[in-house]
Design a protein around this motif. Structure first.
Motif, PDB file in Angstrom:
ATOM      1  N   LEU A 216     -12.072  30.667 -11.685  1.00 18.49           N
ATOM      2  CA  LEU A 216     -12.784  30.936 -10.427  1.00 18.49           C
ATOM      3  C   LEU A 216     -13.254  29.638  -9.779  1.00 18.49           C
ATOM      4  CD1 LEU A 216     -15.183  33.995 -10.817  1.00 18.49           C
ATOM      5  CD2 LEU A 216     -13.362  33.660  -9.139  1.00 18.49           C
ATOM      6  N   GLY A 217     -13.803  28.755 -10.610  1.00 18.86           N
ATOM      7  CA  GLY A 217     -14.243  27.462 -10.108  1.00 18.86           C
ATOM      8  C   GLY A 217     -13.075  26.693  -9.507  1.00 18.86           C
ATOM      9  N   GLU A 218     -11.923  26.727 -10.169  1.00 23.23           N
ATOM     10  CA  GLU A 218     -10.744  26.012  -9.674  1.00 23.23           C
ATOM     11  C   GLU A 218     -10.284  26.596  -8.342  1.00 23.23           C
ATOM     12  OE1 GLU A 218      -9.474  23.271 -11.239  1.00 23.23           O
ATOM     13  OE2 GLU A 218      -8.303  23.069  -9.404  1.00 23.23           O
ATOM     14  N   LEU A 219     -10.346  27.906  -8.247  1.00 22.97           N
ATOM     15  CA  LEU A 219      -9.944  28.587  -7.010  1.00 22.97           C
ATOM     16  C   LEU A 219     -10.817  28.115  -5.847  1.00 22.97           C
ATOM     17  CD1 LEU A 219      -8.043  30.776  -5.970  1.00 22.97           C
ATOM     18  CD2 LEU A 219      -9.604  32.498  -6.870  1.00 22.97           C
ATOM     19  N   VAL A 220     -12.124  28.113  -6.048  1.00 21.06           N
ATOM     20  CA  VAL A 220     -13.049  27.683  -4.990  1.00 21.06           C
ATOM     21  C   VAL A 220     -12.860  26.195  -4.696  1.00 21.06           C
ATOM     22  CG1 VAL A 220     -15.473  27.390  -4.388  1.00 21.06           C
ATOM     23  CG2 VAL A 220     -14.720  29.492  -5.524  1.00 21.06           C
ATOM     24  N   LEU A 221     -12.698  25.396  -5.738  1.00 23.83           N
ATOM     25  CA  LEU A 221     -12.504  23.953  -5.552  1.00 23.83           C
ATOM     26  C   LEU A 221     -11.259  23.675  -4.717  1.00 23.83           C
ATOM     27  CD1 LEU A 221     -13.835  21.266  -6.644  1.00 23.83           C
ATOM     28  CD2 LEU A 221     -11.974  21.205  -8.281  1.00 23.83           C
TER      29      LEU A 221
ATOM     30  N   PRO B 208     -26.834  30.751  -8.250  1.00 20.72           N
ATOM     31  CA  PRO B 208     -26.849  30.812  -9.711  1.00 20.72           C
ATOM     32  C   PRO B 208     -25.545  31.335 -10.323  1.00 20.72           C
ATOM     33  CG  PRO B 208     -28.144  32.611  -8.760  1.00 20.72           C
ATOM     34  CD  PRO B 208     -27.724  31.736  -7.627  1.00 20.72           C
ATOM     35  N   SER B 209     -24.705  31.982  -9.516  1.00 19.09           N
ATOM     36  CA  SER B 209     -23.466  32.562 -10.065  1.00 19.09           C
ATOM     37  C   SER B 209     -22.461  32.749  -8.929  1.00 19.09           C
ATOM     38  CB  SER B 209     -23.775  33.935 -10.684  1.00 19.09           C
ATOM     39  OG  SER B 209     -24.213  34.812  -9.647  1.00 19.09           O
TER      40      SER B 209
ATOM     41  N   LYS C  87     -15.781  33.460   0.618  1.00 14.09           N
ATOM     42  CA  LYS C  87     -16.409  34.784   0.503  1.00 14.09           C
ATOM     43  C   LYS C  87     -15.337  35.882   0.458  1.00 14.09           C
ATOM     44  CE  LYS C  87     -19.993  37.608   2.689  1.00 14.09           C
ATOM     45  NZ  LYS C  87     -20.796  37.965   1.514  1.00 14.09           N
ATOM     46  N   ALA C  88     -14.327  35.765   1.304  1.00 16.90           N
ATOM     47  CA  ALA C  88     -13.265  36.779   1.336  1.00 16.90           C
ATOM     48  C   ALA C  88     -12.529  36.836  -0.003  1.00 16.90           C
ATOM     49  CB  ALA C  88     -12.286  36.470   2.471  1.00 16.90           C
ATOM     50  N   ILE C  89     -12.281  35.683  -0.596  1.00 12.17           N
ATOM     51  CA  ILE C  89     -11.581  35.652  -1.884  1.00 12.17           C
ATOM     52  C   ILE C  89     -12.431  36.314  -2.965  1.00 12.17           C
ATOM     53  CG2 ILE C  89     -10.849  34.113  -3.758  1.00 12.17           C
ATOM     54  CD1 ILE C  89      -9.840  32.173  -1.592  1.00 12.17           C
ATOM     55  N   LEU C  90     -13.713  35.948  -3.006  1.00 10.42           N
ATOM     56  CA  LEU C  90     -14.590  36.503  -4.048  1.00 10.42           C
ATOM     57  C   LEU C  90     -14.753  38.014  -3.857  1.00 10.42           C
ATOM     58  CD1 LEU C  90     -17.271  33.657  -4.266  1.00 10.42           C
ATOM     59  CD2 LEU C  90     -15.337  34.077  -5.794  1.00 10.42           C
ATOM     60  N   GLU C  91     -14.822  38.447  -2.599  1.00  9.72           N
ATOM     61  CA  GLU C  91     -14.931  39.894  -2.342  1.00  9.72           C
ATOM     62  C   GLU C  91     -13.648  40.610  -2.741  1.00  9.72           C
ATOM     63  OE1 GLU C  91     -18.223  40.083   1.271  1.00  9.72           O
ATOM     64  OE2 GLU C  91     -16.092  40.110   1.773  1.00  9.72           O
ATOM     65  N   ALA C  92     -12.522  39.958  -2.503  1.00 12.82           N
ATOM     66  CA  ALA C  92     -11.240  40.606  -2.855  1.00 12.82           C
ATOM     67  C   ALA C  92     -11.099  40.749  -4.369  1.00 12.82           C
ATOM     68  CB  ALA C  92     -10.080  39.790  -2.285  1.00 12.82           C
ATOM     69  N   ILE C  93     -11.619  39.795  -5.107  1.00 14.84           N
ATOM     70  CA  ILE C  93     -11.577  39.918  -6.577  1.00 14.84           C
ATOM     71  C   ILE C  93     -12.528  41.028  -7.008  1.00 14.84           C
ATOM     72  CG2 ILE C  93     -12.013  38.740  -8.775  1.00 14.84           C
ATOM     73  CD1 ILE C  93     -11.290  36.104  -7.316  1.00 14.84           C
ATOM     74  N   GLY C  94     -13.666  41.120  -6.333  1.00 12.60           N
ATOM     75  CA  GLY C  94     -14.596  42.233  -6.555  1.00 12.60           C
ATOM     76  C   GLY C  94     -15.338  42.152  -7.863  1.00 12.60           C
TER      77      GLY C  94
ATOM     78  N   ALA D 235      -6.937  25.315 -15.132  1.00  7.20           N
ATOM     79  CA  ALA D 235      -7.889  26.134 -15.896  1.00  7.20           C
ATOM     80  C   ALA D 235      -7.365  26.421 -17.300  1.00  7.20           C
ATOM     81  CB  ALA D 235      -8.176  27.445 -15.162  1.00  7.20           C
ATOM     82  N   TYR D 236      -6.052  26.703 -17.409  1.00  3.89           N
ATOM     83  CA  TYR D 236      -5.540  27.164 -18.704  1.00  3.89           C
ATOM     84  C   TYR D 236      -4.335  26.381 -19.219  1.00  3.89           C
ATOM     85  CZ  TYR D 236      -8.644  31.134 -18.122  1.00  3.89           C
ATOM     86  OH  TYR D 236      -9.757  31.923 -17.965  1.00  3.89           O
ATOM     87  N   GLY D 237      -3.902  25.360 -18.501  1.00  6.73           N
ATOM     88  CA  GLY D 237      -2.753  24.584 -18.974  1.00  6.73           C
ATOM     89  C   GLY D 237      -1.467  25.400 -19.003  1.00  6.73           C
ATOM     90  N   LEU D 238      -1.373  26.408 -18.140  1.00  2.69           N
ATOM     91  CA  LEU D 238      -0.174  27.249 -18.117  1.00  2.69           C
ATOM     92  C   LEU D 238       0.945  26.574 -17.318  1.00  2.69           C
ATOM     93  CD1 LEU D 238      -2.017  30.648 -17.636  1.00  2.69           C
ATOM     94  CD2 LEU D 238      -0.841  29.841 -19.688  1.00  2.69           C
ATOM     95  N   ARG D 239       2.146  27.123 -17.474  1.00  2.00           N
ATOM     96  CA  ARG D 239       3.309  26.461 -16.883  1.00  2.00           C
ATOM     97  C   ARG D 239       3.452  26.759 -15.389  1.00  2.00           C
ATOM     98  NH1 ARG D 239       7.717  23.718 -17.307  1.00  2.00           N
ATOM     99  NH2 ARG D 239       9.707  24.430 -16.469  1.00  2.00           N
ATOM    100  N   ASP D 240       2.800  25.942 -14.605  1.00  2.00           N
ATOM    101  CA  ASP D 240       2.979  25.970 -13.155  1.00  2.00           C
ATOM    102  C   ASP D 240       2.693  24.559 -12.652  1.00  2.00           C
ATOM    103  OD1 ASP D 240       3.611  27.017 -10.733  1.00  2.00           O
ATOM    104  OD2 ASP D 240       2.097  28.595 -10.740  1.00  2.00           O
ATOM    105  N   VAL D 241       3.300  24.176 -11.548  1.00  2.32           N
ATOM    106  CA  VAL D 241       3.143  22.805 -11.051  1.00  2.32           C
ATOM    107  C   VAL D 241       2.767  22.848  -9.562  1.00  2.32           C
ATOM    108  CG1 VAL D 241       4.209  20.533 -10.821  1.00  2.32           C
ATOM    109  CG2 VAL D 241       4.959  22.064 -12.643  1.00  2.32           C
ATOM    110  N   PRO D 242       1.559  22.420  -9.213  1.00  2.39           N
ATOM    111  CA  PRO D 242       1.175  22.415  -7.804  1.00  2.39           C
ATOM    112  C   PRO D 242       2.000  21.400  -7.008  1.00  2.39           C
ATOM    113  CG  PRO D 242      -0.747  22.140  -9.257  1.00  2.39           C
ATOM    114  CD  PRO D 242       0.466  21.942 -10.097  1.00  2.39           C
ATOM    115  N   VAL D 243       2.502  21.841  -5.867  1.00  2.88           N
ATOM    116  CA  VAL D 243       3.241  20.937  -4.974  1.00  2.88           C
ATOM    117  C   VAL D 243       2.388  20.748  -3.718  1.00  2.88           C
ATOM    118  CG1 VAL D 243       5.367  20.570  -3.668  1.00  2.88           C
ATOM    119  CG2 VAL D 243       5.450  21.784  -5.864  1.00  2.88           C
TER     120      VAL D 243
END
Ligand code: SF4
Length: 199
Positions: free
Chosen positions: A14-19, A43-44, A74-81, A119-127
Motif C-alpha cells: 500500500l505504501g509503495e502504491l501511494v509512493l 495514523p493509518s 483517495k480514489a485508489i484507497l476507496e477502490a481497495i475498500g 514490496a515483495y521482490g516478485l518478478r516484474d520490472v517497472p519501465v
C-alpha cells in the motif's frame, strides 16, 4: 559500472502504491517529503482513505500537483475498500495481482510493477521514462510501443532474479549518461554495442 543494487523488499504494497502516485512529475526528494508528511498526519491508510480530499492535498503539497494526486490516492484507497490490505499479493499468481492493481483508478503497469517488485521482490520490472528511453536506444525495447507492451518485452529479456538490478541500473544509466537530451555517448560504456550512439 553501477554494481548490483542491494535493496531488501519492504513488504508494504500500500505504501509503495501511494509512493508511486506521489512520484509523478516530481523528483525523489519532494516525493519523499510528501510521503512522510502524509504518514505523519494520518495514523493509518484507513484514516487517509476516509479523510476529506483537501486534508490529503494539504499533506502532500510539497510533492507537486497535489490536487490531482490527492484525488487519485483517495480514489485508489476507496477502490481497495475494506480491508485495506494487499498482503495477499505476496503469495498470489503475479497475473492476478497485476490485473487487480491495473483495475484501480489511474494505476498502470509501471505502478503495478513497482508494487510487486519493491514490496515483495516478485518478478516484474517497472519501465519508466528513463528505462524505456535507454531500452529503446539500445534496441532492447520496441520504439514507440505502448507501455503495456514495453513491460511484456522487458520481462521477456530480464533473467529471472535480475529484475531489480536491470531496472535500477537502466534507470541509473538513463539519469547519469544516456540523458534524454544530449546523451553522453562518448563516455558511455555501452557505446560499441549501441545502435543509437551519436559520434
Ligand atoms: S551510446 Fe549513447 S544512446 Fe547509446 S546507450 Fe550510450 S549514451 Fe545512450
Amino acid at each position: 559500472m553501477y554494481g548490483v543494487p542491494v535493496m531488501a523488499s519492504h513488504g508494504d504494497p500500500l505504501g509503495e502504491l501511494v509512493l508511486t502516485v506521489l512520484s509523478q512529475s516530481t523528483n525523489d526528494r519532494n516525493r519523499d517529503v510528501a510521503f512522510l508528511r502524509l504518514r505523519e498526519r494520518f495514523p493509518s491508510w484507513e484514516a487517509v482513505r476516509d479523510a476529506p480530499v483537501e486534508e490529503i492535498e494539504e499533506a502532500i503539497r510539497p510533492g507537486g500537483i497535489s490536487k490531482v494526486k490527492s484525488v487519485r490516492i483517495k480514489a485508489i484507497l476507496e477502490a481497495i475498500g475494506d480491508p485495506l490490505d494487499l498482503s495477499w499479493m505476496r503469495d498470489a499468481p503475479i497475473g492476478d495481482s497485476q490485473e487487480y492493481l491495473t483495475a484501480l483508478p489511474g494505476v498502470g503497469r509501471k505502478t503495478a510493477a513497482c508494487v510487486l517488485l519493491f514490496a515483495y521482490g516478485l518478478r516484474d520490472v517497472p519501465v519508466d521514462t528513463h528505462v524505456s528511453r535507454v531500452g529503446m536506444r539500445l534496441h532492447l525495447l520496441e520504439p514507440g510501443a505502448p507501455f503495456d507492451r514495453l513491460h511484456d518485452q522487458m520481462l521477456a529479456i530480464t533473467p529471472p532474479g535480475a529484475e531489480l538490478e536491470f531496472h535500477v541500473n537502466l534507470l541509473r544509466h538513463g539519469r547519469r549518461v544516456c540523458h534524454s537530451q544530449r546523451p553522453a555517448c562518448r563516455a558511455c560504456a555501452l557505446r560499441r554495442m549501441c545502435p543509437s550512439r551519436q559520434e
